[in-house]
Design a protein around this motif. Structure first.
Motif, PDB file in Angstrom:
ATOM      1  N   GLY A  27       0.814  -1.204   0.000  1.00  0.00           N
ATOM      2  CA  GLY A  27       0.000   0.000   0.000  1.00  0.00           C
ATOM      3  C   GLY A  27       0.851   1.259   0.000  1.00  0.00           C
ATOM      4  O   GLY A  27       2.022   1.256  -0.394  1.00  0.00           O
ATOM      5  N   SER A  28       0.247   2.344   0.490  1.00  0.00           N
ATOM      6  CA  SER A  28       0.929   3.647   0.543  1.00  0.00           C
ATOM      7  C   SER A  28       0.720   4.257   1.923  1.00  0.00           C
ATOM      8  O   SER A  28      -0.106   5.162   2.103  1.00  0.00           O
ATOM      9  N   PRO A  29       1.453   3.779   2.935  1.00  0.00           N
ATOM     10  CA  PRO A  29       1.232   4.304   4.293  1.00  0.00           C
ATOM     11  C   PRO A  29       1.607   5.768   4.448  1.00  0.00           C
ATOM     12  O   PRO A  29       0.937   6.504   5.180  1.00  0.00           O
ATOM     13  N   ILE A  30       2.665   6.225   3.760  1.00  0.00           N
ATOM     14  CA  ILE A  30       3.076   7.622   3.890  1.00  0.00           C
ATOM     15  C   ILE A  30       2.006   8.550   3.299  1.00  0.00           C
ATOM     16  O   ILE A  30       1.642   9.574   3.897  1.00  0.00           O
ATOM     17  N   ASP A  31       1.478   8.187   2.128  1.00  0.00           N
ATOM     18  CA  ASP A  31       0.414   8.998   1.517  1.00  0.00           C
ATOM     19  C   ASP A  31      -0.832   9.037   2.394  1.00  0.00           C
ATOM     20  O   ASP A  31      -1.483  10.082   2.523  1.00  0.00           O
ATOM     21  N   ALA A  32      -1.162   7.888   2.984  1.00  0.00           N
ATOM     22  CA  ALA A  32      -2.333   7.842   3.861  1.00  0.00           C
ATOM     23  C   ALA A  32      -2.122   8.710   5.096  1.00  0.00           C
ATOM     24  O   ALA A  32      -3.050   9.372   5.577  1.00  0.00           O
ATOM     25  N   LEU A  33      -0.879   8.722   5.623  1.00  0.00           N
ATOM     26  CA  LEU A  33      -0.588   9.573   6.777  1.00  0.00           C
ATOM     27  C   LEU A  33      -0.752  11.042   6.429  1.00  0.00           C
ATOM     28  O   LEU A  33      -1.342  11.818   7.196  1.00  0.00           O
ATOM     29  N   ILE A  34      -0.261  11.446   5.276  1.00  0.00           N
ATOM     30  CA  ILE A  34      -0.366  12.854   4.868  1.00  0.00           C
ATOM     31  C   ILE A  34      -1.823  13.250   4.674  1.00  0.00           C
ATOM     32  O   ILE A  34      -2.261  14.318   5.122  1.00  0.00           O
ATOM     33  N   ARG A  35      -2.608  12.369   4.030  1.00  0.00           N
ATOM     34  CA  ARG A  35      -4.017  12.692   3.781  1.00  0.00           C
ATOM     35  C   ARG A  35      -4.837  12.704   5.060  1.00  0.00           C
ATOM     36  O   ARG A  35      -5.642  13.595   5.283  1.00  0.00           O
ATOM     37  N   SER A  36      -4.624  11.694   5.901  1.00  0.00           N
ATOM     38  CA  SER A  36      -5.511  11.495   7.046  1.00  0.00           C
ATOM     39  C   SER A  36      -5.101  12.263   8.284  1.00  0.00           C
ATOM     40  O   SER A  36      -5.955  12.582   9.115  1.00  0.00           O
ATOM     41  N   VAL A  52      -3.767  -2.721   5.548  1.00  0.00           N
ATOM     42  CA  VAL A  52      -4.039  -3.161   4.181  1.00  0.00           C
ATOM     43  C   VAL A  52      -4.125  -4.680   4.205  1.00  0.00           C
ATOM     44  O   VAL A  52      -3.657  -5.322   5.148  1.00  0.00           O
ATOM     45  N   PRO A  53      -4.737  -5.297   3.203  1.00  0.00           N
ATOM     46  CA  PRO A  53      -4.782  -6.756   3.168  1.00  0.00           C
ATOM     47  C   PRO A  53      -3.381  -7.364   3.195  1.00  0.00           C
ATOM     48  O   PRO A  53      -2.554  -7.105   2.324  1.00  0.00           O
ATOM     49  N   GLY A  54      -3.121  -8.140   4.225  1.00  0.00           N
ATOM     50  CA  GLY A  54      -1.835  -8.820   4.333  1.00  0.00           C
ATOM     51  C   GLY A  54      -0.792  -8.093   5.147  1.00  0.00           C
ATOM     52  O   GLY A  54       0.300  -8.640   5.370  1.00  0.00           O
ATOM     53  N   ALA A  55      -1.071  -6.890   5.629  1.00  0.00           N
ATOM     54  CA  ALA A  55      -0.079  -6.144   6.405  1.00  0.00           C
ATOM     55  C   ALA A  55      -0.775  -5.074   7.226  1.00  0.00           C
ATOM     56  O   ALA A  55      -1.872  -4.617   6.895  1.00  0.00           O
ATOM     57  N   ALA A  56      -0.112  -4.704   8.323  1.00  0.00           N
ATOM     58  CA  ALA A  56      -0.597  -3.618   9.188  1.00  0.00           C
ATOM     59  C   ALA A  56       0.625  -2.875   9.707  1.00  0.00           C
ATOM     60  O   ALA A  56       1.539  -3.482  10.268  1.00  0.00           O
ATOM     61  N   TYR A  57       0.624  -1.558   9.525  1.00  0.00           N
ATOM     62  CA  TYR A  57       1.776  -0.747   9.898  1.00  0.00           C
ATOM     63  C   TYR A  57       1.371   0.298  10.931  1.00  0.00           C
ATOM     64  O   TYR A  57       0.218   0.726  10.993  1.00  0.00           O
ATOM     65  N   THR A  58       2.359   0.683  11.737  1.00  0.00           N
ATOM     66  CA  THR A  58       2.226   1.816  12.644  1.00  0.00           C
ATOM     67  C   THR A  58       3.210   2.894  12.204  1.00  0.00           C
ATOM     68  O   THR A  58       4.379   2.597  11.945  1.00  0.00           O
ATOM     69  N   LEU A  59       2.733   4.128  12.125  1.00  0.00           N
ATOM     70  CA  LEU A  59       3.559   5.248  11.705  1.00  0.00           C
ATOM     71  C   LEU A  59       3.670   6.252  12.841  1.00  0.00           C
ATOM     72  O   LEU A  59       2.674   6.595  13.480  1.00  0.00           O
ATOM     73  N   LYS A  60       4.889   6.704  13.095  1.00  0.00           N
ATOM     74  CA  LYS A  60       5.145   7.763  14.066  1.00  0.00           C
ATOM     75  C   LYS A  60       5.932   8.862  13.379  1.00  0.00           C
ATOM     76  O   LYS A  60       6.697   8.591  12.452  1.00  0.00           O
ATOM     77  N   TRP A  61       5.763  10.075  13.845  1.00  0.00           N
ATOM     78  CA  TRP A  61       6.369  11.207  13.159  1.00  0.00           C
ATOM     79  C   TRP A  61       6.703  12.313  14.149  1.00  0.00           C
ATOM     80  O   TRP A  61       6.226  12.340  15.284  1.00  0.00           O
ATOM     81  N   THR A  62       7.552  13.210  13.694  1.00  0.00           N
ATOM     82  CA  THR A  62       7.891  14.407  14.440  1.00  0.00           C
ATOM     83  C   THR A  62       8.214  15.513  13.437  1.00  0.00           C
ATOM     84  O   THR A  62       8.482  15.232  12.258  1.00  0.00           O
ATOM     85  N   PHE A  63       8.178  16.758  13.897  1.00  0.00           N
ATOM     86  CA  PHE A  63       8.397  17.907  13.022  1.00  0.00           C
ATOM     87  C   PHE A  63       9.595  18.714  13.494  1.00  0.00           C
ATOM     88  O   PHE A  63       9.919  18.743  14.688  1.00  0.00           O
ATOM     89  N   VAL A  72       9.310  10.697   9.500  1.00  0.00           N
ATOM     90  CA  VAL A  72       8.295   9.652   9.635  1.00  0.00           C
ATOM     91  C   VAL A  72       8.978   8.289   9.702  1.00  0.00           C
ATOM     92  O   VAL A  72       9.863   7.990   8.871  1.00  0.00           O
ATOM     93  N   ALA A  73       8.575   7.477  10.672  1.00  0.00           N
ATOM     94  CA  ALA A  73       9.075   6.110  10.810  1.00  0.00           C
ATOM     95  C   ALA A  73       7.923   5.131  10.617  1.00  0.00           C
ATOM     96  O   ALA A  73       6.823   5.356  11.139  1.00  0.00           O
ATOM     97  N   VAL A  74       8.163   4.045   9.893  1.00  0.00           N
ATOM     98  CA  VAL A  74       7.151   3.021   9.603  1.00  0.00           C
ATOM     99  C   VAL A  74       7.679   1.682  10.073  1.00  0.00           C
ATOM    100  O   VAL A  74       8.821   1.312   9.765  1.00  0.00           O
ATOM    101  N   TYR A  75       6.851   0.950  10.835  1.00  0.00           N
ATOM    102  CA  TYR A  75       7.235  -0.392  11.278  1.00  0.00           C
ATOM    103  C   TYR A  75       5.989  -1.256  11.410  1.00  0.00           C
ATOM    104  O   TYR A  75       4.859  -0.740  11.410  1.00  0.00           O
ATOM    105  N   GLN A  76       6.207  -2.566  11.514  1.00  0.00           N
ATOM    106  CA  GLN A  76       5.093  -3.505  11.618  1.00  0.00           C
ATOM    107  C   GLN A  76       4.327  -3.255  12.915  1.00  0.00           C
ATOM    108  O   GLN A  76       4.920  -3.090  13.990  1.00  0.00           O
TER     109      GLN A  76
END
Length: 614
Positions: A27-36, A52-63, A72-76
């Protein structure tokens, strides 16, 4: 395992990225983070979950607000990595030292990141081992429990107003003071239950009712209350006798249908009502803007007017290099309270303030600039960004596009009970009629008594066709037959009226989900009241949740837009519009502001933002 770490500017330019070898993100986790989150002013949240089907990610970020950078960091999602927050802070600190606005490639940061990652992982491992070893058990708690089980020695403690009691707390306990030995004591009984003295010198103890006070209350103004009561009881109120209703033995009508007969010639409403307010542009003017135009050069006075209540509470900080969270908290707290007085849900107001704090923390404060004015300007931008539709929904354009494809444009009106779905459906029909669009109503509220007759009255006044099948029918089948009828008679738009239902009513929500799944409408409008506050969040979130959970489709349809009713009754309490848009992401497409067919208009974003912050 860290899947990806990305550094990019607020403008969207990717400066540096790290990807785990051999693992491609689904999928596109970074795009989803920006939109949502980032564009929806939810950046104050701690994390974002992307499934997404077959995977689940957690995203954390700082500015890094001063430099305009996003990390932005992405991990399972299943891993729960403990070092991500610390790693992001370390990466932010190290990258900001080598950042150059003219530079776009940072290959030299690869080695620095690997070293930072090893340090963060090693520190997280040490913390994990220390938690596994655990702390020594406190033995004092066990001793106290043992003493209580063996008869209790806590009864020897000294109490206020009493002396020492015996260990066993029996009837022979000695009590110092004025308390009587009456089988009660301040000590602990043999069962381990603490009992308190019940009597003291014949009177009740503190906390019980004082009899002397009762004696005083019985006398009022030198007269006993009983006498007054007796005098008042003699005067009996006069009884009103209800007259019997006389029923006509031969009623003129054979059925209880009091609607106007179809044979009467009713004038077309368009000739009476005039132009709909949807096509009129609302001009927003404020006192501060007028004064600014009339008195140019008096910036200090205009600035004080614009700040309003902020300027009286907060003062500018001279020489402040960068804003810290502690500096923003007073202004944000006052702003949160202000939003809540405007009927914004508490949860939404808190999240908005957290998002504004995240966007301002670390930013340099300009000279002669108040923190309050900086916070208010950031909040104005955030509110305008939330209320402005993210995608264009032009009903007139979409109707003509559907007409070219020779199919009707279907709009379904949903919502809770009593919000005015049928009335505002008629307002939308009147607006469409003014644009020479053929409209047909579908009476799919087969649950509420009188719903079909109500819609039939609106259709007759507007002189448009209506499709109805009566009551106790499947609304999904009625809507399907109405769309087929619209194909035959050449109607351009089908407006589907549904029964009002609470968001927790699963049978009715299941029927609504079936109607949407079977007919695939072009637009789903949620009709909500402008009077609600916190309840708006619960209504919209559960409506969307139920529509998604109860739909048999893998890609269920959710609410596309909002129709806000009774907007003329709330004065400046316009916060429900913000709460609804924030929780659903759907725009406010119509605003009902009266009881005639012309009283339907667009939401003025500038006016709402000014009202929320004034």
């Amino acid at each position: 395992m860290l899947e990806q770490l990305l550094i990019f500017t607020r403008g969207g330019l990717i400066l540096w990225t790290y990807k785990e070898l051999g693992n491609a993100l689904r999928g596109s986790p970074i795009d989803a983070l920006i939109r949502s989150c980032l564009l929806e002013e939810r950046s104050g949240a701690a994390s974002y979950n992307y499934d997404v089907p077959g995977a689940a990610y957690t995203l954390k970020w700082t500015f890094h607000n001063d430099l305009g950078l996003v990390f932005v960091a992405v991990y399972q999602k299943i891993l729960h990595l403990l070092y991500v927050d610390e790693l992001l802070a370390m990466v932010k600190r190290e990258f900001s030292e080598i950042y150059d606005p003219k530079k776009t490639v940072y290959n030299e940061f690869d080695d620095i990141f690997q070293q930072l990652r090893k340090e963060a992982e090693a520190r997280a491992e040490d913390i994990k081992k220390s938690k596994q070893v655990g702390k020594p058990v406190n033995n004092n708690l066990g001793k106290k429990q043992g003493q209580l089980q063996n008869g209790g020695t806590d009864g020897g403690n000294k109490k206020k107003g009493g002396g020492e009691s015996g260990k066993d707390g029996g009837d022979g306990d000695k009590v110092k003071g004025n308390a009587k030995e009456n089988g009660h004591s301040n000590g602990r009984t043999g069962n381990g239950v603490v009992q308190v003295n019940c009597k003291e010198n014949g009177n009740s103890t503190a906390g019980a009712f004082d009899v002397n006070k009762l004696q005083k209350l019985r006398v009022k103004g030198g007269k006993k209350v009983d006498t007054v009561v007796n005098k008042g009881s003699k005067a009996e109120p006069t009884k009103k006798i209800k007259k019997n209703r006389v029923w006509d033995d031969s009623p003129k009508e054979s059925k209880l249908d009091f609607t106007d007969p179809m044979s009467e010639n009713i004038a077309v409403v368009a000739a009476v009502e005039g132009e709909s307010m949807m096509d009129k542009e609302e001009i927003v003017s404020s006192d501060s803007e007028t004064e600014e135009d009339e008195e140019p050069g008096k910036d200090n006075k205009v600035e004080a007017k614009k700040k309003g209540w902020f300027s009286s509470m907060f003062q500018s900080i001279a020489g402040k290099a960068k804003l810290e969270k502690a500096d923003l908290e007073p202004a944000l707290k006052a702003l949160k309270d202000r939003l809540m007085t405007k009927n914004v849900a508490e949860e939404i107001a808190e999240k908005l303030c957290e998002s504004v704090a995240a966007s301002l923390e670390g930013k340099k404060l300009g000279s002669f600039t108040r923190i309050s004015s900086t916070v208010q300007a950031a909040m104005e931008e955030a509110l305008a960004r939330i209320l402005t539709p993210k995608r264009s929904i032009d009903i007139l354009r979409d109707v003509h596009a559907a007409k070219e494809q020779e199919k009707p444009y279907v709009v379904v009106f949903v919502g809770v009970n009593g919000v005015g779905k049928s009335t505002n459906l008629a307002k939308v029909a009147y607006w469409l009629l003014q644009h020479n669009i053929n409209v047909m109503m579908a009476a799919c509220d087969t649950f509420r008594s009188g719903a079909v007759e109500q819609l039939r009255t609106h259709a007759r006044r507007l002189q448009i066709p209506i499709f109805e099948k009566g009551y106790e029918k499947d609304p999904a089948i009625v809507a399907k037959e109405a769309i087929q009828e619209a194909n035959r008679n050449g109607s351009d738009v089908v407006l589907v009226d549904t029964a009002g239902r609470m968001q927790d009513n699963e049978p009715l929500m299941r029927a609504l989900s079936k109607l949407i799944y079977v007919n695939s409408p072009d637009l789903i409008l949620f009709v909500g009241e402008a009077l609600v506050g916190n309840d708006a969040v619960d209504q919209l979130s559960k409506f969307n949740q139920k529509l998604g959970d109860l739909s048999p489709s893998p890609d269920p349809r959710l609410i596309d837009g909002i129709l806000l009713t009774k907007f003329d009754t709330i004065d400046d309490k316009v916060g429900a519009a913000l709460s609804m848009v924030y929780i659903s992401g759907a725009p406010v497409m119509f605003v009902g502001c009266g009881q005639s067919y012309t009283d339907l208009k667009k939401l003025n974003v500038k006016s709402i933002v000014k009202t929320l912050l004034k």
